[in-house]
Scaffold this active site. Structure first.
Site, PDB file in Angstrom:
ATOM      1  CB  ILE A  36       6.288  -9.982  -6.783  1.00 31.91           C
ATOM      2  CG1 ILE A  36       5.916 -10.077  -8.237  1.00 31.91           C
ATOM      3  CG2 ILE A  36       7.730  -9.652  -6.578  1.00 31.91           C
ATOM      4  CD1 ILE A  36       5.664  -8.714  -8.852  1.00 31.91           C
ATOM      5  CE1 TYR A 153      11.516   2.760   0.057  1.00 31.04           C
ATOM      6  CE2 TYR A 153      12.985   4.277   1.215  1.00 31.04           C
ATOM      7  CZ  TYR A 153      12.202   3.129   1.205  1.00 31.04           C
ATOM      8  OH  TYR A 153      12.108   2.368   2.339  1.00 31.04           O
ATOM      9  CE  LYS A 157       8.617   3.051   2.180  1.00 24.61           C
ATOM     10  NZ  LYS A 157       7.717   1.924   2.412  1.00 24.61           N
TER      11      LYS A 157
HETATM   12  N1  NAD Z   1      15.150  -2.490   5.504  1.00 26.28           N
HETATM   13  C1  NAD Z   1      15.235  -1.208   5.866  1.00 26.28           C
HETATM   14  O1  NAD Z   1      16.294  -0.732   6.298  1.00 26.28           O
HETATM   15  C2  NAD Z   1      14.003  -0.342   5.805  1.00 26.28           C
HETATM   16  C3  NAD Z   1      14.070   0.942   6.359  1.00 26.28           C
HETATM   17  C4  NAD Z   1      12.948   1.760   6.283  1.00 26.28           C
HETATM   18  C5  NAD Z   1      11.770   1.299   5.695  1.00 26.28           C
HETATM   19  N2  NAD Z   1      11.728   0.039   5.171  1.00 26.28           N
HETATM   20  C6  NAD Z   1      10.475  -0.382   4.542  1.00 26.28           C
HETATM   21  O2  NAD Z   1      10.050  -1.637   5.049  1.00 26.28           O
HETATM   22  C7  NAD Z   1       9.408  -2.399   4.029  1.00 26.28           C
HETATM   23  C8  NAD Z   1      10.083  -3.749   3.887  1.00 26.28           C
HETATM   24  O3  NAD Z   1      11.465  -3.527   3.646  1.00 26.28           O
HETATM   25  P1  NAD Z   1      12.496  -4.722   3.442  1.00 26.28           P
HETATM   26  O4  NAD Z   1      13.810  -4.235   3.924  1.00 26.28           O
HETATM   27  O5  NAD Z   1      11.934  -5.989   3.955  1.00 26.28           O
HETATM   28  O6  NAD Z   1      12.562  -4.712   1.848  1.00 26.28           O
HETATM   29  P2  NAD Z   1      12.821  -5.937   0.847  1.00 26.28           P
HETATM   30  O7  NAD Z   1      13.230  -5.343  -0.454  1.00 26.28           O
HETATM   31  O8  NAD Z   1      13.706  -6.942   1.497  1.00 26.28           O
HETATM   32  O9  NAD Z   1      11.349  -6.546   0.716  1.00 26.28           O
HETATM   33  C9  NAD Z   1      10.359  -5.982  -0.081  1.00 26.28           C
HETATM   34  C10 NAD Z   1       9.501  -7.111  -0.606  1.00 26.28           C
HETATM   35  O10 NAD Z   1       8.459  -6.556  -1.420  1.00 26.28           O
HETATM   36  C11 NAD Z   1       8.247  -7.432  -2.501  1.00 26.28           C
HETATM   37  N3  NAD Z   1       7.619  -6.709  -3.598  1.00 26.28           N
HETATM   38  C12 NAD Z   1       8.156  -5.723  -4.351  1.00 26.28           C
HETATM   39  N4  NAD Z   1       7.276  -5.332  -5.286  1.00 26.28           N
HETATM   40  C13 NAD Z   1       6.158  -6.073  -5.121  1.00 26.28           C
HETATM   41  C14 NAD Z   1       4.900  -6.135  -5.794  1.00 26.28           C
HETATM   42  N5  NAD Z   1       4.627  -5.337  -6.818  1.00 26.28           N
HETATM   43  N6  NAD Z   1       3.970  -7.016  -5.348  1.00 26.28           N
HETATM   44  C15 NAD Z   1       4.250  -7.848  -4.311  1.00 26.28           C
HETATM   45  N7  NAD Z   1       5.422  -7.842  -3.647  1.00 26.28           N
HETATM   46  C16 NAD Z   1       6.369  -6.962  -4.052  1.00 26.28           C
HETATM   47  C17 NAD Z   1       9.648  -7.943  -2.864  1.00 26.28           C
HETATM   48  O11 NAD Z   1       9.590  -9.158  -3.601  1.00 26.28           O
HETATM   49  C18 NAD Z   1      10.280  -8.096  -1.488  1.00 26.28           C
HETATM   50  O12 NAD Z   1      10.137  -9.418  -1.003  1.00 26.28           O
HETATM   51  C19 NAD Z   1       9.475  -1.561   2.763  1.00 26.28           C
HETATM   52  O13 NAD Z   1       8.265  -0.852   2.614  1.00 26.28           O
HETATM   53  C20 NAD Z   1      10.608  -0.594   3.050  1.00 26.28           C
HETATM   54  O14 NAD Z   1      10.423   0.592   2.351  1.00 26.28           O
HETATM   55  C21 NAD Z   1      12.816  -0.782   5.204  1.00 26.28           C
END
Ligand code: NAD
Length: 337
Positions: A36, A153, A157
């Site tokens: 997005i 969340y 998941k």
């Molecule tokens: N970073 C962490 O510590 C961590 C830990 C466990 C799991 N995760 C998982 O890894 C994945 C990525 O995490 P991250 O840290 O890069 O998160 P982030 O928030 O940096 O990135 C998420 C991205 O998803 C995009 N997004 C949100 N809603 C959207 C939509 N409706 N359509 C299209 N794009 C959309 C956002 O613009 C963002 O760029 C996620 O699923 C998160 O749950 C992350």
């Protein structure tokens, strides 16, 4: 003929940026990124960015009409803290968004007669330990234990993990012909720490926030107590685990969902590691009772022995290397020129 591609949703986020960079270096299939938000990195000739919503069905239809999606890294999500403020919106993005992509991958798998790989990052938020006593007693939690999340969340998941298993094993189980089903592979990540991006919207963010604040000489008040302990991993290992799980031979995978981790630290130990490299850092503890309660329900550490056994998982960056070789040198370069 449609062009074969890798699709990465949420590619503008923390993990997405690191993953796109790694995949570009491998120079494999062309990559379509869907987010997005706009892409922050300069355009790479192998990457085409589509700015849009994963909930936009017309956009997904357009995508599969033009491209043969071979592998999906489905990273788009609303993270834990953000999701608590808008739980229904989080459910739409995290669950309905995932369901739409699973449906697309299921149809495409059958259509081309070859499973689409669907790689899904889950989280320690899928766990929920009832109290601190239990958390202290059960440190290295295994995948099937304490699956009682207390955040929207975490619920999202855990349920999406089950949806992935459903679409990869039972989809159309009553139909006359068994379809070719997608290949679902999922990692439960600990808190991730990147040298290049600052997290936002997560509940493990206090660790990386301490580090990035100290490197910029800014004061920081941690929203969790000194003794609060969870597992962490450096971003290159998050990317490595995604790529290794994707490449693992299907027959070696005895599970669909795997814990991965590197090191476990309490908040005060995290602060001490930050101060070792940035002694001028001003880090205090100002616990926010409500966010603290969420972190208290997460395990102190993860048991990732199934990942080690089935697909040879081991992190490159332990605690010492994470700080000494990845985080600190790159963060110094970033803020101090
Ligand atoms: N970073 C962490 O510590 C961590 C830990 C466990 C799991 N995760 C998982 O890894 C994945 C990525 O995490 P991250 O840290 O890069 O998160 P982030 O928030 O940096 O990135 C998420 C991205 O998803 C995009 N997004 C949100 N809603 C959207 C939509 N409706 N359509 C299209 N794009 C959309 C956002 O613009 C963002 O760029 C996620 O699923 C998160 O749950 C992350």
């Amino acid at each position: 003929m449609r062009k074969k591609v890798i699709l990465i949703t949420g590619a503008s986020g923390e993990i997405g940026q690191a993953l796109v960079q790694s995949l570009c270096e491998q120079n494999e299939l062309p990559i379509i990124t869907l987010d997005i938000a706009p892409v922050s990195e300069a355009a790479h000739p192998n990457v085409l960015h589509m700015q849009g919503d994963i909930l936009d069905k017309a956009l997904l239809s357009r995508l599969v009409s033009e491209y043969e999606v071979d592998t999906i890294f489905h990273l788009a999500a609303l993270l834990s803290t953000r999701a608590e403020f808008t739980p229904e919106a989080a459910h739409r993005v995290n669950v309905e968004g995932t369901l739409g992509l699973l449906q697309m991958a299921a149809e495409q798998s059958d259509w081309r007669g070859n499973p689409v790989k669907f790689i899904f990052p889950s989280s320690i938020a899928a766990y929920g330990l009832p109290d601190l006593e239990t958390k202290t007693q059960y440190t290295r939690v295994r995948e099937w234990e304490w699956n009682n999340p207390r955040t929207m969340y975490g619920c999202n998941k855990l349920y999406c993990e089950q949806l992935g298993i459903y679409y990869s094993q039972y989809y159309r189980q009553l139909a006359a012909d068994r379809p070719v089903m997608l290949d679902f592979r999922c990692l439960r990540f600990p808190g991730l720490i990147s040298a290049y991006t600052v997290p936002s919207g997560g509940t493990s963010d206090y660790g990386p926030e301490m580090l990035h604040a100290a490197a910029q000489n800014k004061p920081y008040g941690s929203f969790v107590r000194e003794d609060c302990r969870i597992p962490f991993m450096a971003m290159p290992d998050a990317v490595k685990s995604l790529l290794h799980l994707t490449a693992a031979p299907r027959e070696n995978l005895r599970h669909s969902v795997y814990n991965v981790t590197s090191f476990s630290l309490s908040a005060i130990e995290f602060r001490d590691w930050v101060l070792k490299y940035f002694p001028e850092g001003q880090i205090t503890f100002q616990p926010d009772e409500k966010r603290q309660a969420i972190v208290d329900s997460w395990p102190a550490d993860l048991d990732d022995s199934a990942a080690q056994r089935d697909w040879g998982w081991s992190p490159d960056y332990n605690l010492e290397r994470s700080f000494g070789e990845y985080l600190v040198p790159n963060i110094r370069r970033r803020y101090q020129g």
